[in-house]
Design a protein around this motif. Structure first.
Motif, PDB file in Angstrom:
ATOM      1  N   LYS A 133       0.911  -1.373  -0.028  1.00 45.24           N
ATOM      2  CA  LYS A 133       0.255  -0.015  -0.223  1.00 45.24           C
ATOM      3  C   LYS A 133       0.910   1.160   0.112  1.00 45.24           C
ATOM      4  O   LYS A 133       0.486   2.040  -0.610  1.00 45.24           O
ATOM      5  CB  LYS A 133      -0.878  -0.010   1.242  1.00 45.24           C
ATOM      6  N   ASP A 134       2.159   1.206   0.722  1.00 44.27           N
ATOM      7  CA  ASP A 134       2.951   2.378   0.625  1.00 44.27           C
ATOM      8  C   ASP A 134       3.722   2.602  -0.875  1.00 44.27           C
ATOM      9  O   ASP A 134       3.954   3.519  -1.144  1.00 44.27           O
ATOM     10  CB  ASP A 134       4.051   2.185   1.631  1.00 44.27           C
ATOM     11  N   ILE A 135       3.641   1.457  -1.324  1.00 47.23           N
ATOM     12  CA  ILE A 135       4.371   1.518  -2.837  1.00 47.23           C
ATOM     13  C   ILE A 135       3.308   2.220  -3.680  1.00 47.23           C
ATOM     14  O   ILE A 135       3.596   3.015  -4.598  1.00 47.23           O
ATOM     15  CB  ILE A 135       4.651   0.054  -3.214  1.00 47.23           C
ATOM     16  N   PHE A 136       1.983   1.570  -3.623  1.00 50.09           N
ATOM     17  CA  PHE A 136       1.119   2.265  -4.378  1.00 50.09           C
ATOM     18  C   PHE A 136       0.782   3.722  -4.180  1.00 50.09           C
ATOM     19  O   PHE A 136       0.608   4.512  -5.216  1.00 50.09           O
ATOM     20  CB  PHE A 136      -0.269   1.709  -4.173  1.00 50.09           C
ATOM     21  N   LYS A 137       1.124   4.199  -2.989  1.00 56.15           N
ATOM     22  CA  LYS A 137       0.915   5.746  -2.797  1.00 56.15           C
ATOM     23  C   LYS A 137       2.032   6.659  -3.266  1.00 56.15           C
ATOM     24  O   LYS A 137       2.076   7.868  -3.003  1.00 56.15           O
ATOM     25  CB  LYS A 137       0.461   5.957  -1.521  1.00 56.15           C
ATOM     26  N   LEU A 138       3.249   5.795  -3.662  1.00 54.72           N
ATOM     27  CA  LEU A 138       4.233   6.717  -3.727  1.00 54.72           C
ATOM     28  C   LEU A 138       4.009   7.623  -5.067  1.00 54.72           C
ATOM     29  O   LEU A 138       3.251   7.214  -6.027  1.00 54.72           O
ATOM     30  CB  LEU A 138       5.406   5.948  -4.280  1.00 54.72           C
ATOM     31  N   GLU A 155       1.818  13.116  -9.417  1.00 52.66           N
ATOM     32  CA  GLU A 155       1.210  11.889 -10.157  1.00 52.66           C
ATOM     33  C   GLU A 155       1.901  10.805  -9.262  1.00 52.66           C
ATOM     34  O   GLU A 155       2.782  10.852  -8.723  1.00 52.66           O
ATOM     35  CB  GLU A 155       1.855  11.748 -11.354  1.00 52.66           C
ATOM     36  N   TYR A 156       1.181   9.685  -9.044  1.00 55.90           N
ATOM     37  CA  TYR A 156       1.488   8.375  -8.746  1.00 55.90           C
ATOM     38  C   TYR A 156       2.622   7.806  -9.446  1.00 55.90           C
ATOM     39  O   TYR A 156       2.594   8.033 -10.653  1.00 55.90           O
ATOM     40  CB  TYR A 156       0.387   7.433  -8.525  1.00 55.90           C
ATOM     41  N   VAL A 157       3.536   7.321  -8.775  1.00 60.59           N
ATOM     42  CA  VAL A 157       4.638   6.565  -9.500  1.00 60.59           C
ATOM     43  C   VAL A 157       4.392   5.497 -10.363  1.00 60.59           C
ATOM     44  O   VAL A 157       4.566   5.313 -11.590  1.00 60.59           O
ATOM     45  CB  VAL A 157       5.956   6.084  -8.451  1.00 60.59           C
ATOM     46  N   PHE A 158       3.227   4.681  -9.913  1.00 56.99           N
ATOM     47  CA  PHE A 158       2.859   3.495 -10.535  1.00 56.99           C
ATOM     48  C   PHE A 158       1.316   3.527 -10.709  1.00 56.99           C
ATOM     49  O   PHE A 158       0.687   4.296  -9.982  1.00 56.99           O
ATOM     50  CB  PHE A 158       3.216   2.181  -9.553  1.00 56.99           C
ATOM     51  N   ASP A 159       0.803   3.112 -11.700  1.00 56.01           N
ATOM     52  CA  ASP A 159      -0.523   3.248 -12.240  1.00 56.01           C
ATOM     53  C   ASP A 159      -1.332   2.136 -11.298  1.00 56.01           C
ATOM     54  O   ASP A 159      -2.164   1.298 -12.208  1.00 56.01           O
ATOM     55  CB  ASP A 159      -0.545   2.964 -13.711  1.00 56.01           C
ATOM     56  N   ILE A 160      -1.435   2.115 -10.132  1.00 51.79           N
ATOM     57  CA  ILE A 160      -2.099   1.348  -9.318  1.00 51.79           C
ATOM     58  C   ILE A 160      -3.519   2.119  -8.828  1.00 51.79           C
ATOM     59  O   ILE A 160      -4.641   1.936  -8.981  1.00 51.79           O
ATOM     60  CB  ILE A 160      -1.481   0.516  -8.390  1.00 51.79           C
ATOM     61  N   TYR A 161      -3.057   3.171  -8.141  1.00 57.52           N
ATOM     62  CA  TYR A 161      -4.115   3.978  -7.444  1.00 57.52           C
ATOM     63  C   TYR A 161      -4.412   4.955  -8.519  1.00 57.52           C
ATOM     64  O   TYR A 161      -3.424   5.470  -9.312  1.00 57.52           O
ATOM     65  CB  TYR A 161      -3.772   4.809  -6.136  1.00 57.52           C
ATOM     66  N   LYS A 162      -5.638   5.508  -8.619  1.00 58.72           N
ATOM     67  CA  LYS A 162      -6.161   6.637  -9.395  1.00 58.72           C
ATOM     68  C   LYS A 162      -6.190   8.188  -8.745  1.00 58.72           C
ATOM     69  O   LYS A 162      -7.017   7.841  -7.729  1.00 58.72           O
ATOM     70  CB  LYS A 162      -7.041   6.172 -10.156  1.00 58.72           C
ATOM     71  N   LYS A 163      -5.708   9.039  -9.411  1.00 62.38           N
ATOM     72  CA  LYS A 163      -6.151  10.364  -8.814  1.00 62.38           C
ATOM     73  C   LYS A 163      -7.211  10.693  -8.849  1.00 62.38           C
ATOM     74  O   LYS A 163      -7.937  11.245  -7.793  1.00 62.38           O
ATOM     75  CB  LYS A 163      -5.423  11.409  -9.774  1.00 62.38           C
ATOM     76  N   ASP A 164      -8.323  10.087  -9.613  1.00 59.54           N
ATOM     77  CA  ASP A 164      -9.782  10.586  -9.730  1.00 59.54           C
ATOM     78  C   ASP A 164     -10.602   9.463  -8.874  1.00 59.54           C
ATOM     79  O   ASP A 164     -11.863   9.605  -8.591  1.00 59.54           O
ATOM     80  CB  ASP A 164     -10.322  10.653 -10.994  1.00 59.54           C
ATOM     81  N   ALA A 165      -9.979   8.410  -8.196  1.00 57.12           N
ATOM     82  CA  ALA A 165     -10.969   7.844  -7.522  1.00 57.12           C
ATOM     83  C   ALA A 165     -10.918   8.210  -5.830  1.00 57.12           C
ATOM     84  O   ALA A 165      -9.997   8.792  -5.588  1.00 57.12           O
ATOM     85  CB  ALA A 165     -10.199   6.091  -7.479  1.00 57.12           C
ATOM     86  N   ASP A 166     -11.744   7.650  -5.260  1.00 53.89           N
ATOM     87  CA  ASP A 166     -11.883   8.021  -3.957  1.00 53.89           C
ATOM     88  C   ASP A 166     -10.909   6.911  -3.121  1.00 53.89           C
ATOM     89  O   ASP A 166     -10.582   6.006  -3.547  1.00 53.89           O
ATOM     90  CB  ASP A 166     -13.305   7.981  -3.330  1.00 53.89           C
ATOM     91  N   THR A 167     -10.975   7.029  -1.787  1.00 53.51           N
ATOM     92  CA  THR A 167     -10.203   6.482  -0.937  1.00 53.51           C
ATOM     93  C   THR A 167     -10.584   4.872  -0.877  1.00 53.51           C
ATOM     94  O   THR A 167      -9.781   3.958  -0.997  1.00 53.51           O
ATOM     95  CB  THR A 167     -10.346   6.916   0.672  1.00 53.51           C
ATOM     96  N   GLU A 168     -11.974   4.515  -0.770  1.00 55.93           N
ATOM     97  CA  GLU A 168     -12.303   3.152  -0.896  1.00 55.93           C
ATOM     98  C   GLU A 168     -12.143   2.499  -2.158  1.00 55.93           C
ATOM     99  O   GLU A 168     -11.735   1.355  -2.310  1.00 55.93           O
ATOM    100  CB  GLU A 168     -13.928   3.146  -0.804  1.00 55.93           C
TER     101      GLU A 168
END
Length: 290
Positions: free
Chosen positions: A132-137, A188-201
């Motif tokens: 999860k820490d990698i995804f939010k980099l 921008e996120y380093v990796f394309d896992i989390y999305k900027k336009d997505a909410d926390t859930e």
């Protein structure tokens, strides 16, 4: 988000045992009965412990807010006639150097397998960094030759968040180059896992889905390599820590690298590793005396 879902699961479990639960009901006898009910339902001590630590937190909140008096607190040591939450020994499994080299040298048979292997190794190379820490980099976390990370797990539990400083080795840089977002703007996120336009859930679910994919491919890789351990993302973290410990790196350094809040946390973390070392030391002594 993970904590919120864990609390909801605990609530549902308690409601199955007693539909209408008041603070006055939470006694030593009630807790022992709930434990027996859970064991009879084939639930593990780990699951029981998770639920009851959550309930204990709610009871503590009630005492702080003067909803119930402190003398109603049912948790504590069994010898003091309180309810003691059961614990199970969490044996952390780590790979030896030979197995790690086998994974590094493994040639993936598909792009998905290659991505899973790279993210697993990225965690290993980055102090066993949690997925999860990698995804939010974000690219702003890359400063010169270092990555700076605030652990998601401890950010809200420490008064002053301490950053983990990770040197960007060649393998780390190569993985970022292979899978990193083309837009390298600071936010921008380093990796394309989390999305900027997505909410926390939504991001929470995207992260869990990708971790599931990584674990599925890594388990298959482990089988192909005949490794006697189920390769998961946790194994990468444990392997980084135990490899350095066996090489004589100070526990204080490893503790900071893992992002632990105290040395006591790291010592508990190393409990099973230390036991293995004791066995090896005892056998070495006997071998020496032959």
């Amino acid at each position: 988000m993970g904590t919120a879902r864990s609390y909801t699961t605990t609530m549902h479990s308690l409601m199955k045992y007693k539909a209408k639960l008041c603070f006055n009901d939470i006694t030593v006898e009630f807790l022992r009965g709930y434990e027996r009910y859970m064991l009879h339902s084939n639930k593990s001590l780990t699951t029981i412990g998770i639920h009851l630590r959550t309930l204990r937190a709610i009871v503590n909140e009630a005492i702080v807010n003067k909803i119930i008096p402190a003398d109603m607190y049912p948790f504590g040591l069994e010898r003091k006639k309180k309810y003691e939450i059961p614990t199970s020994r969490n044996i952390k499994k780590a790979l030896d150097i030979k197995s790690l080299r086998a994974i590094i040298d493994y040639e993936p048979t598909s792009e998905n397998e290659a991505k899973a292997k790279d993210f697993w190794l990225f965690s290993f190379y980055c102090n066993g960094l949690n997925m999860k820490d990698i995804f939010k980099l974000k690219y702003c976390d890359i400063q010169g030759d270092f990555l700076y990370v605030n652990r998601q797990k401890t950010m809200r539990t420490k008064k002053e968040a301490e950053q983990i400083e990770i040197y960007i080795t060649k393998p780390i840089a190569a993985i970022i180059n292979r899978w990193g977002n083309s837009d390298k703007s600071p936010t921008e996120y380093v990796f394309d896992i989390y999305k900027k336009d997505a909410d926390t859930e939504q991001n929470y679910d995207l992260g869990n889905l990708f971790i599931h994919v990584i674990n599925r491919h890594m388990v298959n890789i482990g089988k192909k390599l005949n490794l006697n351990i189920k390769l998961t993302t946790y194994v990468a973290r444990h392997s980084w820590a135990t490899l350095l410990m066996r090489e004589g790196v100070p526990v204080s350094y490893i503790s900071k690298g893992l992002g632990h809040s105290s040395l006591a946390t790291t010592e508990r973390y190393f409990g099973s590793f230390m036991q293995n070392q004791k066995i090896e030391a005892a056998e070495l002594l006997l071998e020496t005396l032959k």
